[in-house]
Scaffold this active site. Sequence first.
Site: not given
Length: 285
Positions: A61, A101, A124, A151, A223, A225, A246
């Site tokens: 992505k 998205d 995330g 992170r 998200a 799934y 998801g």
Amino acid sequence: MLGHPISHSKSPLLHRAAYAHLGWECRYDAIDVREEEAAAFAASLRAEGGWTGLSVTMPLKAAMVAHMDQIQPLVQALGVLNTVTFAREGGRTVLTGHNTDVAGIVGALRNAGMRDRPRAVVLGSGGTACAAVAALAQVDPAGGVDVCARRFPEAGVNQAGVVAAGAAVGTTVNARPWAEAAAACAGADVVVSTLPPHGADRLAEELAGELAEVQPGAVLLDAAYDPWPSRLASAWAGLGGVVAPGIEMLLYQAVEQVKLFTGEAFSDEPGVINAMCDAVGIARR
């Protein structure tokens, strides 16, 4: 459909059902492409005819953005795409990057009954997290979003960075350490988990062990799934929360991709959506 790994993806089922409903002749295949192969693959697309569009998933992505000729404003803001369209201009093939998205997340949350002006948490910090921040900014631009991650990438390193993405779409991202994730989820009206499969298993154990319930009507969109239900989804439901699978996000973002790919041939959106729902075994709208 590009990504790695790709064999588990339900996108081919969704897209093929949509094109069959529309009577639109095409092939839609899953192609395994690793991040380090992105540049060569993008170059090969320009040498081949017959392409109309690409769906793009992880880990491409962010990697594919640099290989576009044009990008839409949302891709510019977030640093990630999930869709590529093709056009011929001046004898050359032009690749344009889009991000559907965001629309997919908004659609899934609204279908699950998300309340207005929700207290929102994103789990995330990758490309899907950036899209989640943008989606929540559309729902409530002034609300801000708590993001819990192990992170937080710097802007310009592999991706725009989730904090920078928030600034780009006009919302405040409150970056919180992963140790605070359970507490953040407990107080949220909406939680969007963008972690990979099993990435939230430990958090699910924490929630089930520490909480009696979550906020009334609180929605979790997970998200990941496959496998389903995830441990996080099961824990959330056990605490009285509402779970948006998801696959719902995948459905709504795929509808926007089909619109981009088919252009004027797109029609009967309710029928397309129901055909896609049938293909993956979820309830019709």
